[in-house]
Write a protein that holds these residues in place. Structure first.
Motif, PDB file in Angstrom:
ATOM      1  N   THR A  59      30.758  44.066  66.371  1.00 23.04           N
ATOM      2  CA  THR A  59      31.659  43.580  65.833  1.00 23.04           C
ATOM      3  C   THR A  59      31.811  42.088  66.192  1.00 23.04           C
ATOM      4  OG1 THR A  59      32.733  45.634  65.716  1.00 23.04           O
ATOM      5  CG2 THR A  59      34.251  43.924  65.300  1.00 23.04           C
ATOM      6  N   SER A  60      32.375  41.097  64.923  1.00 24.82           N
ATOM      7  CA  SER A  60      32.331  39.840  65.181  1.00 24.82           C
ATOM      8  C   SER A  60      33.435  39.283  66.084  1.00 24.82           C
ATOM      9  CB  SER A  60      32.132  38.911  64.263  1.00 24.82           C
ATOM     10  OG  SER A  60      32.428  37.643  64.114  1.00 24.82           O
ATOM     11  N   THR A  61      33.732  38.643  66.772  1.00 20.60           N
ATOM     12  CA  THR A  61      35.137  38.137  67.404  1.00 20.60           C
ATOM     13  C   THR A  61      35.471  37.062  66.600  1.00 20.60           C
ATOM     14  OG1 THR A  61      33.907  36.641  68.930  1.00 20.60           O
ATOM     15  CG2 THR A  61      34.603  38.706  69.679  1.00 20.60           C
ATOM     16  N   SER A  62      34.943  36.588  65.552  1.00 19.98           N
ATOM     17  CA  SER A  62      35.404  35.663  64.644  1.00 19.98           C
ATOM     18  C   SER A  62      36.286  36.489  63.826  1.00 19.98           C
ATOM     19  CB  SER A  62      34.387  35.215  63.751  1.00 19.98           C
ATOM     20  OG  SER A  62      33.520  34.191  64.304  1.00 19.98           O
ATOM     21  N   SER A  63      37.098  35.947  62.881  1.00 21.14           N
ATOM     22  CA  SER A  63      38.183  36.434  62.023  1.00 21.14           C
ATOM     23  C   SER A  63      38.226  35.646  60.736  1.00 21.14           C
ATOM     24  CB  SER A  63      39.572  36.630  62.791  1.00 21.14           C
ATOM     25  OG  SER A  63      40.161  35.473  63.145  1.00 21.14           O
ATOM     26  N   ILE A  64      38.861  36.492  59.887  1.00 21.95           N
ATOM     27  CA  ILE A  64      39.194  35.905  58.514  1.00 21.95           C
ATOM     28  C   ILE A  64      40.459  35.956  58.061  1.00 21.95           C
ATOM     29  CG2 ILE A  64      38.521  36.036  55.830  1.00 21.95           C
ATOM     30  CD1 ILE A  64      35.725  36.928  56.868  1.00 21.95           C
ATOM     31  N   ILE A  65      40.980  34.779  57.364  1.00 22.43           N
ATOM     32  CA  ILE A  65      42.285  34.664  56.990  1.00 22.43           C
ATOM     33  C   ILE A  65      41.971  34.477  55.343  1.00 22.43           C
ATOM     34  CG2 ILE A  65      44.556  33.876  56.485  1.00 22.43           C
ATOM     35  CD1 ILE A  65      44.580  33.480  59.531  1.00 22.43           C
ATOM     36  N   LEU A  66      42.265  35.503  54.395  1.00 19.80           N
ATOM     37  CA  LEU A  66      41.857  35.151  52.781  1.00 19.80           C
ATOM     38  C   LEU A  66      43.126  35.089  52.258  1.00 19.80           C
ATOM     39  CD1 LEU A  66      39.792  35.057  50.762  1.00 19.80           C
ATOM     40  CD2 LEU A  66      40.019  37.668  50.417  1.00 19.80           C
ATOM     41  N   LEU A  67      43.357  33.756  51.646  1.00 15.78           N
ATOM     42  CA  LEU A  67      44.320  33.552  50.579  1.00 15.78           C
ATOM     43  C   LEU A  67      44.039  34.025  49.215  1.00 15.78           C
ATOM     44  CD1 LEU A  67      47.033  32.096  49.927  1.00 15.78           C
ATOM     45  CD2 LEU A  67      45.857  30.107  49.404  1.00 15.78           C
ATOM     46  N   SER A  68      44.765  35.099  49.056  1.00 18.87           N
ATOM     47  CA  SER A  68      44.407  36.116  47.661  1.00 18.87           C
ATOM     48  C   SER A  68      45.434  35.794  46.752  1.00 18.87           C
ATOM     49  CB  SER A  68      44.125  37.345  47.903  1.00 18.87           C
ATOM     50  OG  SER A  68      43.798  38.079  46.698  1.00 18.87           O
ATOM     51  N   ILE A 120      34.446  42.522  59.890  1.00 19.86           N
ATOM     52  CA  ILE A 120      35.158  41.335  60.937  1.00 19.86           C
ATOM     53  C   ILE A 120      36.829  41.632  60.555  1.00 19.86           C
ATOM     54  CG2 ILE A 120      35.332  38.803  60.780  1.00 19.86           C
ATOM     55  CD1 ILE A 120      32.802  38.718  59.419  1.00 19.86           C
ATOM     56  N   PRO A 121      37.404  41.447  61.558  1.00 24.95           N
ATOM     57  CA  PRO A 121      38.758  41.454  61.796  1.00 24.95           C
ATOM     58  C   PRO A 121      39.287  40.431  60.736  1.00 24.95           C
ATOM     59  CG  PRO A 121      38.232  41.357  64.010  1.00 24.95           C
ATOM     60  CD  PRO A 121      37.084  40.977  63.165  1.00 24.95           C
ATOM     61  N   TYR A 122      40.494  40.778  59.912  1.00 23.35           N
ATOM     62  CA  TYR A 122      40.848  40.027  58.937  1.00 23.35           C
ATOM     63  C   TYR A 122      42.455  40.198  58.592  1.00 23.35           C
ATOM     64  CZ  TYR A 122      41.125  44.528  56.207  1.00 23.35           C
ATOM     65  OH  TYR A 122      41.349  45.720  55.650  1.00 23.35           O
ATOM     66  N   THR A 123      42.697  39.278  58.003  1.00 22.61           N
ATOM     67  CA  THR A 123      44.333  39.239  57.282  1.00 22.61           C
ATOM     68  C   THR A 123      44.267  38.814  55.890  1.00 22.61           C
ATOM     69  OG1 THR A 123      45.307  38.794  59.494  1.00 22.61           O
ATOM     70  CG2 THR A 123      46.396  38.200  57.453  1.00 22.61           C
ATOM     71  N   ILE A 124      44.642  39.584  55.126  1.00 22.02           N
ATOM     72  CA  ILE A 124      44.357  38.987  53.587  1.00 22.02           C
ATOM     73  C   ILE A 124      46.299  38.848  53.129  1.00 22.02           C
ATOM     74  CG2 ILE A 124      44.117  39.809  51.160  1.00 22.02           C
ATOM     75  CD1 ILE A 124      41.921  41.460  52.382  1.00 22.02           C
ATOM     76  N   VAL A 125      46.152  37.499  52.674  1.00 18.94           N
ATOM     77  CA  VAL A 125      47.708  37.031  52.341  1.00 18.94           C
ATOM     78  C   VAL A 125      47.708  36.830  50.683  1.00 18.94           C
ATOM     79  CG1 VAL A 125      49.259  35.334  52.711  1.00 18.94           C
ATOM     80  CG2 VAL A 125      47.565  35.934  54.611  1.00 18.94           C
ATOM     81  N   ARG A 126      48.596  37.561  50.185  1.00 18.39           N
ATOM     82  CA  ARG A 126      48.901  37.549  48.723  1.00 18.39           C
ATOM     83  C   ARG A 126      50.194  36.877  48.399  1.00 18.39           C
ATOM     84  NH1 ARG A 126      47.574  44.153  47.744  1.00 18.39           N
ATOM     85  NH2 ARG A 126      45.518  43.905  47.530  1.00 18.39           N
ATOM     86  N   PRO A 127      50.231  35.725  48.174  1.00 19.77           N
ATOM     87  CA  PRO A 127      51.373  35.053  47.678  1.00 19.77           C
ATOM     88  C   PRO A 127      51.551  35.218  46.076  1.00 19.77           C
ATOM     89  CG  PRO A 127      49.665  33.627  47.493  1.00 19.77           C
ATOM     90  CD  PRO A 127      49.129  34.683  48.184  1.00 19.77           C
ATOM     91  N   VAL A 128      52.981  35.486  45.771  1.00 20.91           N
ATOM     92  CA  VAL A 128      53.498  35.422  44.380  1.00 20.91           C
ATOM     93  C   VAL A 128      53.383  34.193  43.961  1.00 20.91           C
ATOM     94  CG1 VAL A 128      55.040  37.429  44.861  1.00 20.91           C
ATOM     95  CG2 VAL A 128      55.926  35.259  45.192  1.00 20.91           C
ATOM     96  N   GLY A 129      53.813  33.712  42.772  1.00 22.96           N
ATOM     97  CA  GLY A 129      53.564  32.742  41.954  1.00 22.96           C
ATOM     98  C   GLY A 129      53.950  31.378  42.843  1.00 22.96           C
ATOM     99  N   GLY A 186      42.786  44.452  60.347  1.00 25.60           N
ATOM    100  CA  GLY A 186      42.607  44.378  58.926  1.00 25.60           C
ATOM    101  C   GLY A 186      44.144  44.648  58.405  1.00 25.60           C
ATOM    102  N   LEU A 187      44.571  43.605  57.795  1.00 22.73           N
ATOM    103  CA  LEU A 187      46.255  43.557  57.293  1.00 22.73           C
ATOM    104  C   LEU A 187      46.230  42.687  56.113  1.00 22.73           C
ATOM    105  CD1 LEU A 187      48.977  44.301  58.117  1.00 22.73           C
ATOM    106  CD2 LEU A 187      48.976  42.037  59.173  1.00 22.73           C
ATOM    107  N   THR A 188      46.808  43.399  55.066  1.00 23.58           N
ATOM    108  CA  THR A 188      47.011  42.928  53.642  1.00 23.58           C
ATOM    109  C   THR A 188      48.539  43.027  53.217  1.00 23.58           C
ATOM    110  OG1 THR A 188      44.986  43.744  53.035  1.00 23.58           O
ATOM    111  CG2 THR A 188      46.630  43.220  51.342  1.00 23.58           C
ATOM    112  N   PHE A 189      49.244  41.775  52.917  1.00 24.97           N
ATOM    113  CA  PHE A 189      50.426  41.815  52.597  1.00 24.97           C
ATOM    114  C   PHE A 189      50.791  40.817  51.502  1.00 24.97           C
ATOM    115  CE2 PHE A 189      50.090  39.051  56.616  1.00 24.97           C
ATOM    116  CZ  PHE A 189      50.521  38.017  55.847  1.00 24.97           C
ATOM    117  N   GLU A 190      51.924  40.793  50.929  1.00 25.82           N
ATOM    118  CA  GLU A 190      52.466  39.994  49.921  1.00 25.82           C
ATOM    119  C   GLU A 190      53.457  39.073  50.464  1.00 25.82           C
ATOM    120  OE1 GLU A 190      50.406  43.029  48.667  1.00 25.82           O
ATOM    121  OE2 GLU A 190      52.485  43.401  48.704  1.00 25.82           O
TER     122      GLU A 190
END
Length: 338
Positions: free
Chosen positions: A156-165, A214-223, A271-275
């Motif tokens: 498992t990678s010790t890198s991480s990803i934050i994805l702006l979705s 890979i450890p991640y956080t997915i950030v989902r903004p509204v408009g 792994g975390l996903t939120f708006e």
């Protein structure tokens, strides 16, 4: 009898077996794509402020397709490098946190694979450590049979990803029943039109991250709305992809940077996903977003309606303290803040 060199080799081999050791020994590196955009540029500035306040020695690599624009809007800083948005600009021999703010998703799978390549680098490093240890044991006359390596698969990678979705990425595929049950979340223009299948592509990118190990956080903004239209305030985080409303670029960047600050303190989410949406007129929490992150549910564990409701209403408390248990009879939230 073991020689000092043998002990050193054994120690290095042990270090290679600890996934987080690189994050402890090597300064944190943040790679921000879309660094000349309205969100990415604020994220870069916030990270550099982190370097001054909390994370000494961090490095920020700002990636942009327009180097001239990025150079003109980003503050000069010794910890900042501005590079072209390409695979060759992604570190592959050390851990990093990738913050993907770019709207260009075509290269995103290749970028994720390059981070997975860092895991393969770590595997080779472990094997080298084991080899050196074996040779030194043999030279010292000690038994040199080592237990078989447990890292037969890619570590498992010790890198991480934050994805702006984006909020709404799951809604085009909602069933008719669900769409009718939540019409104010589904029957909005961006969901009905889904121009160019943009929501589908963003959801595919989310799924690619989730399957990457890979450890991640997915950030989902509204408009997103500029601050002259919608003033900044308190970011409110929800889950389940029902959120509608507005969010300012500065509040969104604040949430992303807060996530980075949490990771730097050892709170790396698997792994975390939120708006995200902005509650105008309310101040940001005094102690940052960590308490809010703590009440969110990790992906794969299933949302509990009680937990979700509790987490939501706790974010609506007046004042900056954000802790109703500190109230006393006759004492207001504003007085708690003082």
């Amino acid at each position: 009898m073991f020689t000092p060199l043998c002990h050193l080799a054994m120690f290095l081999s042990f270090l290679f077996s600890i996934p987080s050791v690189y994050a402890l020994l090597i300064p944190t590196t943040y790679v921000v794509t879309g660094a000349s955009g309205r969100v990415g540029s604020i994220v870069v500035s916030n990270l550099l402020n982190l370097e001054a306040d909390e994370q000494k020695g961090l490095k920020v690599i700002a990636l942009s397709t327009n180097i001239t624009k990025a150079t003109s809007i980003l503050p000069p800083h010794p910890s900042l490098s501005i590079l072209p948005y390409s695979l060759t600009s992604i570190p592959t021999t050390q851990p990093c946190t990738l913050i993907h703010c770019s709207s260009d998703l075509a290269k995103f799978p290749d970028i994720v694979r390059s981070l997975q390549g860092y895991s393969r680098f770590k595997g080779r490093a472990r094997r080298i450590g084991r080899y050196v240890k074996s040779r030194l044991l043999r030279r010292s006359g000690r038994p040199c049979d080592l237990p078989p390596s447990t890292s037969t698969s890619t570590p498992t990678s010790t890198s991480s990803i934050i994805l702006l979705s984006s909020a709404g990425v799951t809604r085009p595929s909602w069933s008719t029943t669900k769409s009718k049950r939540y019409p104010q979340s589904h029957d909005i223009p961006i969901i009905r039109l889904n121009p160019g299948g943009v929501l589908d592509r963003k959801f595919e990118s989310e799924e690619y991250v989730r399957s990457s190990n890979i450890p991640y956080t997915i950030v989902r903004p509204v408009g997103l709305k500029s601050e002259d239209v919608w003033p900044p305030g308190r970011p409110v985080l929800t889950q389940g992809d029902y959120a509608v409303g507005r969010c300012t670029p500065s509040d969104l960047a604040y949430v992303i940077t807060s996530s980075c600050a949490s990771e730097s303190k050892g709170w790396k989410r698997q792994g975390l996903t939120f708006e995200v949406q902005t509650l105008t007129g309310y101040p940001r929490p005094r102690d940052g977003m960590e308490n809010v992150f703590d009440i969110l549910t990790l992906d794969g564990y299933g949302l509990n309606s009680d937990d979700a409701g509790y987490g939501f209403v706790q974010q609506l408390l007046p004042g900056e303290e954000q802790d109703g248990s500190k109230l006393e009879m006759g004492r207001s939230y504003e007085q708690v803040d003082k």
